[in-house]
Design a protein around this motif. Structure first.
Motif, PDB file in Angstrom:
ATOM      1  N   LEU A 108       0.763  -1.363   0.110  1.00 47.83           N
ATOM      2  CA  LEU A 108      -0.026  -0.038   0.059  1.00 47.83           C
ATOM      3  C   LEU A 108       0.950   1.302  -0.052  1.00 47.83           C
ATOM      4  O   LEU A 108       0.557   2.028  -0.592  1.00 47.83           O
ATOM      5  CB  LEU A 108      -0.803   0.149   1.313  1.00 47.83           C
ATOM      6  N   PHE A 109       1.926   1.103   0.760  1.00 45.93           N
ATOM      7  CA  PHE A 109       2.799   2.430   0.845  1.00 45.93           C
ATOM      8  C   PHE A 109       3.294   2.715  -0.621  1.00 45.93           C
ATOM      9  O   PHE A 109       3.505   3.676  -0.851  1.00 45.93           O
ATOM     10  CB  PHE A 109       3.756   2.160   1.785  1.00 45.93           C
ATOM     11  N   SER A 110       3.717   1.453  -1.186  1.00 49.26           N
ATOM     12  CA  SER A 110       4.320   1.677  -2.626  1.00 49.26           C
ATOM     13  C   SER A 110       3.610   2.312  -3.643  1.00 49.26           C
ATOM     14  O   SER A 110       3.815   3.221  -4.448  1.00 49.26           O
ATOM     15  CB  SER A 110       5.143   0.452  -3.169  1.00 49.26           C
ATOM     16  N   ALA A 111       1.977   1.895  -3.417  1.00 49.85           N
ATOM     17  CA  ALA A 111       1.189   2.439  -4.291  1.00 49.85           C
ATOM     18  C   ALA A 111       0.811   3.936  -4.083  1.00 49.85           C
ATOM     19  O   ALA A 111       0.845   4.697  -4.931  1.00 49.85           O
ATOM     20  CB  ALA A 111      -0.074   1.602  -4.174  1.00 49.85           C
ATOM     21  N   VAL A 129       3.220   5.892  -2.802  1.00 48.53           N
ATOM     22  CA  VAL A 129       4.544   6.533  -3.618  1.00 48.53           C
ATOM     23  C   VAL A 129       4.379   6.718  -5.074  1.00 48.53           C
ATOM     24  O   VAL A 129       4.693   7.772  -5.424  1.00 48.53           O
ATOM     25  CB  VAL A 129       5.793   5.698  -3.081  1.00 48.53           C
ATOM     26  N   TYR A 130       3.744   5.841  -5.720  1.00 44.71           N
ATOM     27  CA  TYR A 130       3.812   6.032  -7.040  1.00 44.71           C
ATOM     28  C   TYR A 130       2.538   7.107  -7.347  1.00 44.71           C
ATOM     29  O   TYR A 130       2.903   7.922  -8.263  1.00 44.71           O
ATOM     30  CB  TYR A 130       3.232   4.731  -7.625  1.00 44.71           C
ATOM     31  N   ALA A 142       8.323   7.410 -11.599  1.00 44.60           N
ATOM     32  CA  ALA A 142       7.587   6.981 -10.413  1.00 44.60           C
ATOM     33  C   ALA A 142       7.311   5.585 -10.368  1.00 44.60           C
ATOM     34  O   ALA A 142       7.486   4.945  -9.054  1.00 44.60           O
ATOM     35  CB  ALA A 142       6.291   7.770 -10.530  1.00 44.60           C
ATOM     36  N   ALA A 199       8.439   3.459  -7.284  1.00 43.92           N
ATOM     37  CA  ALA A 199       7.599   2.665  -6.166  1.00 43.92           C
ATOM     38  C   ALA A 199       7.997   1.278  -6.307  1.00 43.92           C
ATOM     39  O   ALA A 199       7.845   0.640  -5.343  1.00 43.92           O
ATOM     40  CB  ALA A 199       6.071   2.861  -7.149  1.00 43.92           C
TER      41      ALA A 199
END
Lengths: 130, 179
Positions: free
Chosen positions: A13-16, A18-19, B95, B99
């Motif tokens: 979820l954190f990476s989503a 960040v994206y 990005a 990610a």
């Protein structure tokens, strides 16, 4: 329950988030991505609170505090976004470049700023809209 | 794989999938609605983790208040209802790389660090009684400070969004009612 499940969910979820923060152009979508990252942090807090069997429930109480701070942040953030919209008629974060040092910054950045040749026009456009 | 793990995995897949849809969909309103799905699935995950009170606070504040606030923001900035092609900026591939790197690093570290740990789930550990005792005994000072912070942010939001207060010269222009 294995500790890996909630922590992996929180990491994804954190990476989503960040994206979303890096790739989205609309300021409200950036705020939504920030909320996703905050939720990942909350999941981690709850997980480790339960894993440590904290008698003071520090993790879950901190989760409640984080939720309240997120509510305050989204309120202020939306007020700022609406103010920007009132002044500029758009909320695209990559066109709000009034605070950027254009000439020096572009030359110093080199390859980073190169794929955006239309930058001076958008800059004058933003100034005109103001 | 126990029943709790199966349920949590399903909820986690829903939460992460809806989260990815939030950051990739081309419709602004759908992004806010997928955010509801993601937060709801996370609230279910909190319930599985026996954090009942946090789960209901999540439903009340995130799903009930923050998403509604975001929808109001979308409406007030006159966003297009249908598909809009330019929601992503030009650096989306960078990005995506950042990610993916973040996900790889975090998942690797967490699985290597905590992959074999098990946590005990006892019902009632995060009930309103337990958390209320914690908040009003141990954590009462941060709680009160937080209420002051909430008040300050509320006043700040009001000051920012009102157009009839501020410098003298700004009050002469045509007043807009979209704040």
């Amino acid at each position: 329950m294995h500790l890996a499940y909630p922590t992996v969910v929180a990491a994804l979820l954190f990476s989503a988030g960040v994206y979303g923060v890096l790739a989205r152009r609309n300021a409200i979508l950036v705020l939504m991505s920030v909320e996703l990252m905050l939720n990942a942090v909350n999941l981690n807090l709850v997980t480790f609170d339960i894993w440590y069997r904290d008698r003071l429930h520090g993790g879950q109480v901190l989760t409640l505090f984080t939720i309240v701070i997120a509510a305050a942040e989204i309120g202020l953030g939306l007020a700022i976004v609406l103010l920007v919209f009132r002044n500029r008629k758009m909320i695209d974060v990559d066109r709000l470049r009034t605070l950027a040092e254009d000439a020096a910054d572009d030359e110093a950045a080199g390859g980073v700023a190169r794929p955006r040749p239309a930058e001076p026009e958008t800059e004058t456009e933003a100034v005109d809209a103001r | 794989m126990s029943g709790q793990e199966i349920v949590f995995t399903l909820l986690g897949v829903v939460a992460v999938g809806a989260g990815i849809l939030v950051v990739t969909t081309r419709r602004l309103v759908h992004a806010a609605l997928w955010l509801v799905v993601s937060f709801g699935a996370l609230a279910g995950g909190y319930l599985v983790l026996t954090a009942e009170f946090v789960a209901w606070v999540q439903v009340l504040i995130y799903v009930g208040a923050i998403v509604v606030l975001l929808l109001f923001g979308i409406m007030l900035t006159r966003a297009p209802i249908g598909e809009s092609a330019d929601l992503d900026s030009g650096n989306r591939w960078a990005a995506l790389a950042v990610a993916a790197a973040t996900a790889a690093v975090l998942v690797t570290v967490l699985v290597m660090g905590f992959g074999d740990r098990r946590m005990p789930l006892h019902a009632g550990g995060g009930s309103a009684r337990e958390l209320g005792a914690g908040v009003f005994r141990t954590w009462v000072l941060p709680f009160e400070v937080l209420s002051v912070l909430l008040l300050a942010s509320l006043v700040g939001a009001i000051v920012l969004s009102r157009s009839d207060i501020g410098p003298r010269d700004s009050g002469t222009g045509p007043r807009k009612e979209d704040g």
